[in-house]
Write a protein that holds these residues in place. Structure first.
Motif, short mmCIF file in Angstrom:
data_model
loop_
_atom_site.label_atom_id
_atom_site.label_comp_id
_atom_site.label_asym_id
_atom_site.label_seq_id
_atom_site.Cartn_x
_atom_site.Cartn_y
_atom_site.Cartn_z
N TYR A 186 74.62 45.48 62.76
CA TYR A 186 73.32 45.01 63.22
C TYR A 186 72.54 44.42 62.05
CZ TYR A 186 74.15 47.97 67.34
OH TYR A 186 74.68 48.55 68.46
N TYR A 187 71.65 43.48 62.39
CA TYR A 187 70.67 42.99 61.42
C TYR A 187 69.43 43.88 61.56
CZ TYR A 187 73.50 38.80 60.68
OH TYR A 187 74.52 37.93 60.37
N ILE A 188 69.26 44.78 60.62
CA ILE A 188 68.22 45.81 60.76
C ILE A 188 66.82 45.20 60.71
CG2 ILE A 188 67.32 47.98 59.86
CD1 ILE A 188 70.17 48.13 60.97
N ILE A 206 59.64 61.33 48.97
CA ILE A 206 60.16 60.04 48.50
C ILE A 206 61.66 60.03 48.77
CG2 ILE A 206 60.43 58.50 46.52
CD1 ILE A 206 58.07 59.97 45.20
N TYR A 207 62.10 59.07 49.57
CA TYR A 207 63.52 59.00 49.91
C TYR A 207 63.92 57.55 50.16
CZ TYR A 207 61.62 59.63 54.74
OH TYR A 207 60.91 59.56 55.91
N GLU A 208 65.23 57.31 50.16
CA GLU A 208 65.74 55.93 50.17
C GLU A 208 66.64 55.69 51.37
OE1 GLU A 208 66.22 55.54 45.31
OE2 GLU A 208 67.89 56.28 46.56
N LEU A 209 66.69 54.42 51.78
CA LEU A 209 67.64 53.97 52.80
C LEU A 209 68.61 53.00 52.14
CD1 LEU A 209 68.50 53.91 55.83
CD2 LEU A 209 67.04 51.87 56.04
N TRP A 210 69.89 53.29 52.26
CA TRP A 210 70.93 52.45 51.70
C TRP A 210 71.79 51.89 52.83
CZ3 TRP A 210 72.24 52.12 46.22
CH2 TRP A 210 71.37 52.84 45.39
N GLY A 211 72.40 50.72 52.59
CA GLY A 211 73.29 50.12 53.58
C GLY A 211 74.58 49.65 52.94
N TYR A 212 75.67 49.72 53.70
CA TYR A 212 76.95 49.19 53.23
C TYR A 212 77.07 47.77 53.78
CZ TYR A 212 81.91 48.91 52.10
OH TYR A 212 83.13 48.53 51.57
N LEU A 213 76.93 46.78 52.92
CA LEU A 213 76.85 45.39 53.34
C LEU A 213 78.17 44.64 53.20
CD1 LEU A 213 73.36 44.42 51.85
CD2 LEU A 213 73.92 45.65 53.96
N LYS A 214 79.22 45.34 52.82
CA LYS A 214 80.53 44.71 52.67
C LYS A 214 81.31 44.80 53.98
CE LYS A 214 80.65 46.10 47.79
NZ LYS A 214 81.42 46.82 46.73
N ASP A 215 82.46 44.13 54.03
CA ASP A 215 83.31 44.19 55.21
C ASP A 215 84.08 45.51 55.25
OD1 ASP A 215 82.53 41.64 55.96
OD2 ASP A 215 84.15 40.67 54.81
N ASN A 255 65.47 37.93 56.07
CA ASN A 255 66.10 38.71 55.00
C ASN A 255 66.64 40.05 55.50
OD1 ASN A 255 65.51 36.81 52.93
ND2 ASN A 255 63.39 37.56 52.85
N SER A 256 66.92 40.14 56.76
CA SER A 256 67.34 41.42 57.30
C SER A 256 68.77 41.75 56.88
CB SER A 256 67.25 41.40 58.84
OG SER A 256 68.04 40.35 59.37
N PRO A 257 69.02 42.98 56.46
CA PRO A 257 70.36 43.37 56.04
C PRO A 257 71.27 43.58 57.26
CG PRO A 257 68.89 45.24 55.92
CD PRO A 257 68.04 44.07 56.29
N ARG A 258 72.50 43.09 57.16
CA ARG A 258 73.48 43.30 58.22
C ARG A 258 74.39 44.46 57.81
NH1 ARG A 258 78.77 41.90 59.44
NH2 ARG A 258 79.19 41.55 61.68
N ALA A 285 66.93 46.37 65.74
CA ALA A 285 67.71 45.30 65.12
C ALA A 285 67.25 43.95 65.64
CB ALA A 285 69.20 45.48 65.40
N TRP A 286 67.26 42.95 64.74
CA TRP A 286 66.99 41.58 65.14
C TRP A 286 68.14 41.08 66.02
CZ3 TRP A 286 62.29 39.85 64.57
CH2 TRP A 286 61.49 40.29 63.50
N ASN A 287 67.82 40.38 67.06
CA ASN A 287 68.86 39.84 67.96
C ASN A 287 69.28 38.47 67.44
OD1 ASN A 287 70.58 39.78 70.06
ND2 ASN A 287 69.05 39.58 71.66
#
Length: 288
Positions: A186-188, A206-215, A255-258, A285-287
């Motif tokens: 998804y494009y968050i 204080i906390y973080e959100l991480w994403g796995y942007l690779k295939d 600039n939304s992360p997929r 998620a952005w459509n």
């Protein structure tokens, strides 16, 4: 006396014939009752799902919302018509339609021809279906300390501080970080963490959100170099009135992360540790 009898008989026969003529003139046909719901359902193929239209018989409108399609130029539609109604136009019930413009459906309800207007829209963004969420456990994820990670997507959110009983005292408490598979890429657009403790105890500060942007799938070793920091949540200045809304990160469309995989990593809780307790996560998620 005989003359009087003849006159009475003549009058009777006259009345009888008049009555018969009037009876023959009566309309004995049954009234025609129009079909109240001539179009029973309208369905459309929406990616791997079936979308059902909203039918308004008063306004004679049919509205489809298709959240998975990227274009309305060729939509597969199926009409279900009442047995007592007659479809005039189109003549088939299984169609591929260009719904970039309103489409007219004409149907007879036994009384008259009615025109319904079918329209379709693709929402700009969607609420991600939580039923596909799963834990994706990595080697350096923290072990659970309380509750189950599935509590984070059971749609139970505390609407006010200390209302623990409203969600059955269910929260997920872990040491520092956890990883979730969203079920698809998804494009968050927005990530919201709904809190359990109200800015106290092991409520994350204080906390973080991480994403796995690779295939493909993330390596199970959980090396942070394979992950991308998407944003930091900080509720240090929040008040109790902010509690029902939770903590939110938003991403502009351009600039939304997929990503399919996300990690939540606690830097500091209100207790001063890196333990983290939440009751729910919700993601849009952005459509695109």
């Amino acid at each position: 006396m005989k003359k009087i009898s003849i006159i009475i008989l003549s009058l009777f026969m006259g009345i009888f014939f008049i009555s018969c003529e009037e009876e023959e003139g009566l309309d004995e046909s049954l009234p025609v009752n129009p079909v109240l719901n001539p179009i029973k359902t309208v369905m459309a193929q929406d990616g791997n799902e079936i979308a059902y239209a909203t039918i308004n018989n008063k306004d004679r409108t049919i509205k489809l919302s298709l959240k998975h399609l990227k274009s309305l130029s060729a939509v597969n539609v199926h009409l279900s018509i009442s047995k007592r109604a007659k479809l005039i136009s189109p003549t088939d019930t299984i169609l591929t339609l260009d719904l970039t413009e309103p489409y007219q459906i004409i149907i007879n309800d036994l009384y008259e021809d009615l025109t319904y207007t079918l329209t379709a829209t693709i929402p700009e963004y969607i609420l991600i279906d939580k039923s596909a969420f799963r834990e994706y456990r990595l080697n350096n994820d923290s072990p659970k300390k309380e509750g189950e990670i599935e509590y984070l997507w059971n749609n139970e959110v505390m609407t006010q501080p200390n209302a623990y009983s409203t969600i059955g005292y269910r929260n997920y408490l872990t040491g520092k970080c956890f990883t979730v598979d969203l079920g698809d890429h998804y494009y968050i657009k927005q990530f919201t963490a709904h809190l359990y403790w109200a800015y106290t105890n092991v409520c994350p500060k204080i906390y973080e959100l991480w994403g796995y942007l690779k295939d493909g799938e993330p390596p199970v070793d959980g090396n942070w170099n394979d992950w991308t920091l998407l944003g930091t949540l900080d509720n240090s200045n929040s008040t109790l009135s902010d509690f029902p809304n939770g903590d939110t990160l938003e991403f502009p469309k351009e600039n939304s992360p997929r990503t399919r995989y996300i990690r939540v990593n606690c830097i500091q809780s209100w207790k001063g540790t890196t333990d983290i307790s939440l009751c729910e996560i919700t993601i849009w998620a952005w459509n695109i």
